[in-house]
Design a protein around this motif. Structure first.
Motif, short mmCIF file in Angstrom:
data_model
loop_
_atom_site.label_atom_id
_atom_site.label_comp_id
_atom_site.label_asym_id
_atom_site.label_seq_id
_atom_site.Cartn_x
_atom_site.Cartn_y
_atom_site.Cartn_z
N VAL A 70 57.28 13.73 20.70
CA VAL A 70 57.50 13.93 21.74
C VAL A 70 57.97 15.52 21.62
CG1 VAL A 70 59.15 13.49 24.02
CG2 VAL A 70 57.93 12.05 22.19
N GLU A 71 57.59 15.73 22.57
CA GLU A 71 57.50 17.31 22.42
C GLU A 71 57.33 18.10 24.36
OE1 GLU A 71 56.24 21.65 21.65
OE2 GLU A 71 55.99 20.10 20.52
N GLN A 109 54.31 16.09 26.04
CA GLN A 109 53.86 17.21 25.12
C GLN A 109 54.24 14.95 24.52
OE1 GLN A 109 52.08 19.26 22.11
NE2 GLN A 109 53.20 21.22 23.54
N LEU A 110 53.16 14.34 24.53
CA LEU A 110 52.82 12.77 24.22
C LEU A 110 51.89 12.56 22.96
CD1 LEU A 110 53.90 10.65 27.05
CD2 LEU A 110 55.67 12.16 25.75
N GLY A 111 52.56 12.00 22.12
CA GLY A 111 51.34 11.95 21.00
C GLY A 111 51.44 10.70 19.65
N LEU A 112 50.14 9.74 19.24
CA LEU A 112 50.19 8.89 18.07
C LEU A 112 48.88 9.28 17.68
CD1 LEU A 112 52.07 6.30 18.19
CD2 LEU A 112 49.94 5.32 19.69
N PRO A 141 45.34 11.55 4.92
CA PRO A 141 44.55 11.33 6.33
C PRO A 141 45.21 10.90 7.64
CG PRO A 141 43.59 10.71 5.15
CD PRO A 141 44.20 10.82 4.33
N TYR A 142 44.99 11.25 9.06
CA TYR A 142 45.47 10.12 10.79
C TYR A 142 44.65 10.79 11.17
CZ TYR A 142 47.50 14.85 11.95
OH TYR A 142 47.10 16.32 12.21
N VAL A 143 44.51 9.55 12.17
CA VAL A 143 43.82 9.73 13.42
C VAL A 143 44.73 9.94 13.84
CG1 VAL A 143 41.35 9.21 12.40
CG2 VAL A 143 43.23 7.51 13.56
N GLY A 144 44.44 9.69 15.51
CA GLY A 144 45.07 9.10 16.90
C GLY A 144 44.92 10.73 18.14
N VAL A 145 45.97 10.71 18.92
CA VAL A 145 45.69 10.58 20.62
C VAL A 145 46.69 11.40 21.10
CG1 VAL A 145 46.44 8.39 21.43
CG2 VAL A 145 44.74 9.42 22.86
N GLU A 146 46.75 12.06 21.71
CA GLU A 146 47.84 13.14 22.46
C GLU A 146 47.32 13.86 24.01
OE1 GLU A 146 51.22 15.95 19.85
OE2 GLU A 146 48.99 16.97 20.96
N TRP A 147 48.35 12.97 24.71
CA TRP A 147 48.38 14.11 25.75
C TRP A 147 49.47 14.39 26.08
CZ3 TRP A 147 52.46 12.39 29.54
CH2 TRP A 147 51.77 13.22 31.28
N VAL A 148 48.58 15.99 26.86
CA VAL A 148 49.52 17.09 27.43
C VAL A 148 49.79 17.25 28.99
CG1 VAL A 148 50.07 19.63 26.90
CG2 VAL A 148 48.97 18.04 25.08
#
Length: 253
Positions: free
Chosen positions: A179-180, A201-204, A216-223
């Motif tokens: 969270v930012e 900003q909410l990311g996972l 390495p990673y994958v994810g999603v973020e909502w701004v």
């Protein structure tokens, strides 16, 4: 501070006690920690927390977020940098911070220093400088927290707070919510900043640690932008909110 890897590794490598153990009763300490050493040997640590490619509703772009420090158990020089570089055009933003950090409690640093921003691209380049005062550390229940107050060269006041948590699904597979929040006391139209809450900003991110130092990673973020900040973005032809899919690497040294 991304503390999970820092303090245990340094304590074991150096043979020193973690912060706060100096005043403890030596009879209650583990056998290997009963010989206290002075804080005279410097160490260094560098973390690239996010190095990722993001595909969202606007131009796809590259993002980085890295930091490192050099010093002892109590006094450290911190360097932080983050920024974005769109893939499809030449616009971009870079931020760099140089900070002095002083341990004020177990797992907590008080930080003070300077920040420099630069924006470049198709229009005129812009830059600005800030004074910085912040705290960074590990909150109860292992929430990694980084909060700072910024005062620009023009006297504008802003605030940023970042919180991360690491959920170990296995010994190598880790889910990281993030969270930012950004807020400002004054409007700075030239930088697209309104007064009040600027954005959330909410990311996972889901990463796999091939080694502890390389994942390495994958994810999603909502701004989501709010208030005047959202109005400035729309006037500039940008979205006030978007959902991004991302893939990247996390590394530390």
């Amino acid at each position: 501070m991304k503390t999970r890897h820092i303090l245990p590794a340094l304590a074991l490598a150096a043979g020193t006690l973690p912060v706060g153990a100096v005043d403890a009763d030596p009879h209650t300490l583990p056998i290997d920690w009963r010989h206290v050493h002075e804080d005279s040997h410097p160490f260094g640590y560098a973390l690239i927390d996010r190095l990722e490619y993001r595909g969202d509703e606007g131009p796809n772009h590259l993002l980085w977020d890295a930091q490192g420090w050099y010093g002892g158990d109590y006094n450290r020089l911190w360097l932080k940098t983050e920024g974005e570089l769109p893939v499809s055009d030449s616009n971009g933003e870079i931020e760099v911070q140089a900070l002095y950090g002083r341990v004020i409690a177990p797992y907590w640093d008080l930080q003070a220093g300077v920040r420099y921003d630069r924006a470049f691209g198709s229009g005129p380049d812009r830059d600005r400088a800030f004074g910085v005062l912040g705290v960074q550390g590990l909150a109860p229940y292992r929430f990694e927290t980084d909060a700072a107050l910024f005062v620009s060269q023009d006297g504008d006041l802003s605030l940023r707070a970042e919180i991360e948590y690491e959920l170990l699904l296995t010994q190598r597979l880790i889910l990281q919510p993030r969270v930012e929040i950004n807020a400002a006391a004054q409007e700075v139209k030239a930088w697209g900043v309104g007064s009040g809450l600027n954005d959330l900003q909410l990311g996972l991110r889901l990463r796999y640690e091939i080694r502890r130092e390389f994942a390495p990673y994958v994810g999603v973020e909502w701004v989501k932008k709010f208030g005047d900040t959202a109005d400035f973005a729309r006037a500039d032809g940008r979205d006030s909110g978007n959902l991004a899919l991302l893939a990247g690497l996390r590394m530390w040294f």
